[in-house]
Design an enzyme around this catalytic site. Structure first.
Site, PDB file in Angstrom:
ATOM      1  N   ILE A 233      30.676  59.418  34.513  1.00 17.50           N
ATOM      2  CA  ILE A 233      30.455  60.415  35.559  1.00 17.50           C
ATOM      3  C   ILE A 233      29.502  59.842  36.603  1.00 17.50           C
ATOM      4  O   ILE A 233      28.488  59.225  36.268  1.00 17.50           O
ATOM      5  CB  ILE A 233      29.873  61.711  34.964  1.00 17.50           C
ATOM      6  CG1 ILE A 233      30.750  62.217  33.806  1.00 17.50           C
ATOM      7  CG2 ILE A 233      29.761  62.778  36.040  1.00 17.50           C
ATOM      8  CD1 ILE A 233      30.160  63.404  33.078  1.00 17.50           C
TER       9      ILE A 233
ATOM     10  N   LYS B 263      29.389  62.916  18.706  1.00 16.45           N
ATOM     11  CA  LYS B 263      30.476  63.431  19.529  1.00 16.45           C
ATOM     12  C   LYS B 263      31.760  63.615  18.720  1.00 16.45           C
ATOM     13  O   LYS B 263      32.554  64.524  19.005  1.00 16.45           O
ATOM     14  CB  LYS B 263      30.710  62.511  20.727  1.00 16.45           C
ATOM     15  CG  LYS B 263      29.571  62.556  21.746  1.00 16.45           C
ATOM     16  CD  LYS B 263      29.305  63.972  22.246  1.00 16.45           C
ATOM     17  CE  LYS B 263      28.284  64.009  23.366  1.00 16.45           C
ATOM     18  NZ  LYS B 263      28.029  65.388  23.856  1.00 16.45           N
TER      19      LYS B 263
ATOM     20  N   TYR C 167      25.428  58.365  18.577  1.00 14.77           N
ATOM     21  CA  TYR C 167      26.064  59.164  19.625  1.00 14.77           C
ATOM     22  C   TYR C 167      27.557  59.318  19.355  1.00 14.77           C
ATOM     23  O   TYR C 167      28.121  60.414  19.479  1.00 14.77           O
ATOM     24  CB  TYR C 167      25.824  58.499  20.973  1.00 14.77           C
ATOM     25  CG  TYR C 167      26.416  59.226  22.153  1.00 14.77           C
ATOM     26  CD1 TYR C 167      25.793  60.351  22.681  1.00 14.77           C
ATOM     27  CD2 TYR C 167      27.585  58.772  22.762  1.00 14.77           C
ATOM     28  CE1 TYR C 167      26.326  61.009  23.780  1.00 14.77           C
ATOM     29  CE2 TYR C 167      28.116  59.424  23.857  1.00 14.77           C
ATOM     30  CZ  TYR C 167      27.493  60.536  24.369  1.00 14.77           C
ATOM     31  OH  TYR C 167      28.024  61.194  25.455  1.00 14.77           O
TER      32      TYR C 167
END
Length: 244
Positions: free
Chosen positions: A191, A162, A158
């Protein structure tokens, strides 16, 4: 109505309570006409129905965006429906693999890169001729939650995906400068989506200082989707809690 008259394609709108669906809702509130995607026809149809009950003009397209055919079909269906694409938001992907980096299988590696980096590349490449022909557009990518510098050792693929999104953003931004195509990325902190809240159980203090709300992310995305951000391209904009 900051997005009135704009056609926005948002990828990765699959589950209620997640950032993709929240962003679609905020864009609709600002007057955007939406094209949303998910791999699952059932899920995308459900999200379309929910958005329509809130007055949104929205079309759903069920596609696998890790394939060239899927990305191209998404763009073709959006153009056939509305004749243009003003905004592309590359939200498809996510973090699915945790573990010591030396234990990653090739399948683990490829899946995470495909879902996060390949999808952003294929969708950007597919929409580029449309934006070029219409005289411009906005592309918004999603970078690493937190930052690459703070990335954990358990999320190798990941992190690399990114980092690739950051490079993709800056490179396409260079290509778009002369033709009115602006390419930027948002680098969110934690988030407050439903799945994150259910999994991590933050304290009220953590929510206040270390987390960001979908609304805070959406406000930056709306800015990047409008003419207000015409002086901004190639930026990786952090939207993170105060304690990060």
């Amino acid at each position: 109505m900051r997005l009135e008259g704009k056609v926005a394609v948002i990828t990765g709108v699959s589950h209620p309570g997640q950032m993709g669906f929240a962003l679609a809702g905020f864009f609709a509130e600002e007057g955007a006409t939406l094209v949303i995607t998910s791999r699952s026809a059932e899920r995308v149809a459900a999200r379309v129905a929910e958005l329509q009950t809130r007055g949104a003009r929205v079309k759903g397209v069920a596609v696998d965006l890790t394939s060239e055919q899927g990305a191209q079909r998404l763009v073709e269906e959006a153009v056939a429906w509305q004749g243009r694409i003003d905004v592309l938001v590359n939200l498809a992907g996510g973090l699915t693999k945790y573990g010591p980096p030396h234990e990653y299988s090739l399948q683990d590696w490829e899946k995470e890169l495909n879902n996060n980096l390949r999808t952003a590349f294929l969708c950007t490449r597919a929409v580029w001729p449309v934006m070029l022909a219409q005289g411009g557009g906005k592309i918004i990518n999603f970078s690493r939650a937190y930052s690459i510098q703070n990335a954990g050792a358990q999320t190798l693929a990941y992190n690399c995906a990114k980092a690739g999104v950051d490079a993709l953003t800056r490179t396409f931004a260079q290509a778009g400068k002369a033709v009115g195509i602006y390419v930027n990325a948002i680098a969110p902190g934690l988030i407050a989506t439903q799945s994150n809240l259910d999994e991590l159980h933050p304290s009220p203090e953590e929510l206040r200082t270390r987390w960001v709300s979908p609304r805070e992310i959406a406000e930056v995305a709306i800015f990047l989707a409008t003419a207000a951000s015409d002086g901004v391209t190639g930026a990786i904009i952090p939207v993170q809690g105060r304690g990060i």
